[in-house]
Design an enzyme around this catalytic site. Structure first.
Site, short mmCIF file in Angstrom:
data_model
loop_
_atom_site.label_atom_id
_atom_site.label_comp_id
_atom_site.label_asym_id
_atom_site.label_seq_id
_atom_site.Cartn_x
_atom_site.Cartn_y
_atom_site.Cartn_z
N ASN A 104 0.82 -1.21 0.00
CA ASN A 104 0.00 0.00 0.00
C ASN A 104 0.85 1.26 0.00
OD1 ASN A 104 -2.07 -1.84 0.15
ND2 ASN A 104 -2.38 -1.60 2.35
N ASP A 106 -0.56 4.23 0.98
CA ASP A 106 -1.41 5.20 1.70
C ASP A 106 -0.81 5.69 3.02
OD1 ASP A 106 -3.59 2.37 2.36
OD2 ASP A 106 -1.84 3.03 3.53
N HIS A 121 5.73 -0.75 -2.81
CA HIS A 121 5.35 0.04 -4.00
C HIS A 121 5.53 1.53 -3.77
CE1 HIS A 121 2.62 -3.56 -5.21
NE2 HIS A 121 3.85 -3.71 -5.62
N CYS A 129 10.86 14.27 -9.19
CA CYS A 129 11.02 14.71 -10.57
C CYS A 129 11.84 13.65 -11.31
CB CYS A 129 11.77 16.05 -10.64
SG CYS A 129 12.13 16.53 -12.34
N ASN A 216 -8.61 -12.48 5.21
CA ASN A 216 -9.23 -11.95 4.00
C ASN A 216 -10.68 -12.43 3.98
OD1 ASN A 216 -9.93 -11.29 1.29
ND2 ASN A 216 -7.77 -11.45 0.68
N1 APR Z 1 -10.29 -6.87 5.09
C1 APR Z 1 -9.32 -7.67 4.55
N2 APR Z 1 -9.18 -7.89 3.22
C2 APR Z 1 -10.08 -7.29 2.41
C3 APR Z 1 -11.12 -6.45 2.89
C4 APR Z 1 -11.19 -6.26 4.31
N3 APR Z 1 -12.15 -5.48 4.85
N4 APR Z 1 -11.85 -6.02 1.82
C5 APR Z 1 -11.28 -6.56 0.71
N5 APR Z 1 -10.24 -7.33 1.06
C6 APR Z 1 -9.35 -8.12 0.19
C7 APR Z 1 -9.98 -8.57 -1.10
O1 APR Z 1 -10.68 -9.80 -0.90
C8 APR Z 1 -8.73 -8.74 -1.99
O2 APR Z 1 -8.15 -10.02 -1.77
O3 APR Z 1 -8.28 -7.28 -0.19
C9 APR Z 1 -7.78 -7.66 -1.46
C10 APR Z 1 -7.76 -6.43 -2.35
O4 APR Z 1 -7.23 -6.82 -3.60
P1 APR Z 1 -6.32 -5.75 -4.41
O5 APR Z 1 -7.01 -4.45 -4.44
O6 APR Z 1 -5.91 -6.42 -5.65
O7 APR Z 1 -5.11 -5.57 -3.44
P2 APR Z 1 -3.66 -6.15 -3.57
O8 APR Z 1 -3.69 -7.62 -3.75
O9 APR Z 1 -2.93 -5.60 -2.41
O10 APR Z 1 -3.08 -5.44 -4.92
C11 APR Z 1 -1.67 -5.35 -5.03
O11 APR Z 1 -2.05 -4.12 -7.06
O12 APR Z 1 -2.75 -2.42 -8.44
C12 APR Z 1 -1.71 -2.86 -7.65
O13 APR Z 1 -0.10 -1.47 -6.63
C13 APR Z 1 -1.42 -1.93 -6.50
O14 APR Z 1 -0.57 -2.48 -4.30
C14 APR Z 1 -1.55 -2.82 -5.27
C15 APR Z 1 -1.31 -4.18 -5.85
#
Ligand code: APR
Length: 250
Positions: A104, A106, A121, A129, A216
């Site tokens: 993340n 954030d 990331h 720049c 998850n």
């Molecule tokens: N608590 C825990 N997990 C959750 C929740 C929650 N409340 N809500 C959703 N999730 C889970 C979803 O089930 C999914 O498995 O979080 C995950 C979100 O998936 P992504 O958005 O793909 O996140 P991630 O796997 O971290 O993506 C990795 O993708 O686009 C790139 O750089 C970006 O860091 C990001 C990377």
């Protein structure tokens, strides 16, 4: 593998570990109001992931910055850490985990109080720049300009997080791999496991004999490949249960 294991078994693993780490994805920040990238209502169902493609950014900076500002600065900017971020900071404070490796950008782990945070990331807090390497604090740059420009060389500034097609920040990558190689326990929270090389981190730990706890609401690519204890549920709910159990047991 049952559909969901018990918090007790996760707590036992945490108490018996000597080098536990957390590996987090966008899911840990969902309950802070930041939508995930994938899945229902995910950012990629509303925005074209190309906005984060490096070549596309350099070719179309105005269009890219318009969406990047909307997602990562207007929207993300006001998010606060939730109880799952705070729980991980508490576990580090109690020396029960050594580091958080996060995908993340954030900054919520740091704001929650975690000290050892490896941002695989990068982080949206800074702009860079690409032309001359000058760094800027995003909050001190006027992002209402069509595209923010470098004061030194007038190049187009870029958020200092990894775009698709961009190589991973070496320091974060190196520290994450080192931690994964030492880990005897990984707590994965909120990741699909779909993005490499980040998703290799739990696999590296597993190959070195680590146990894997996964939190998850949905199954992920980790669940049937590396996960030992799958706690199906939201990050805040499960992490609050784990913290409560640990307070009873330590
Ligand atoms: N608590 C825990 N997990 C959750 C929740 C929650 N409340 N809500 C959703 N999730 C889970 C979803 O089930 C999914 O498995 O979080 C995950 C979100 O998936 P992504 O958005 O793909 O996140 P991630 O796997 O971290 O993506 C990795 O993708 O686009 C790139 O750089 C970006 O860091 C990001 C990377």
């Amino acid at each position: 593998m049952t559909t969901s294991d018990s918090v007790d078994s996760a707590v036992e693993l945490i108490l018996n570990s000597n080098f536990a780490i957390a590996f987090t994805g966008a899911g840990i920040s969902v309950e802070s109001g930041i939508p995930p990238f994938r899945g229902k209502d995910g950012l990629w169902s509303k925005y074209d992931p190309n906005v984060l493609d490096l070549n596309n950014f350099f070719l179309f900076p105005v269009e890219s910055w318009k969406v990047i500002k909307e997602i990562f600065y207007d929207f993300f900017g006001s998010a606060k850490p939730n109880s799952a971020h705070i729980a991980l900071a508490e576990l580090e404070h109690r020396k029960m985990i050594k580091a958080v490796i996060t995908q993340n950008i954030d900054n919520l782990h740091t704001i929650a109080g975690s000290k050892e945070v490896y941002e695989f990331h990068g982080n949206s807090r800074m702009l860079v720049c690409p032309n001359c390497g000058e760094n800027y604090v995003a909050a001190e740059v006027d992002l209402n300009e069509i595209v923010p420009l470098c004061n030194k060389c007038h190049g187009v500034l870029k958020p200092d997080f990894i775009f698709f097609g961009e190589s991973i920040t070496t320091l974060a990558y190196q520290k994450s791999v080192e931690a994964a190689e030492k880990a005897d326990l990984v707590i994965i929270i909120g990741s699909t496991g779909e993005v490499t090389p980040a998703s290799m981190i739990p696999t590296i730990a597993k190959q070195n004999g680590a146990k894997i706890i996964e939190i998850n609401p949905e199954r992920s690519l980790f669940t049937d490949s590396v996960t030992d204890v799958f706690l199906q549920g939201k990050a805040t709910v499960i992490m609050e249960q784990i913290i409560n159990e640990l307070k009873l047991k330590v």
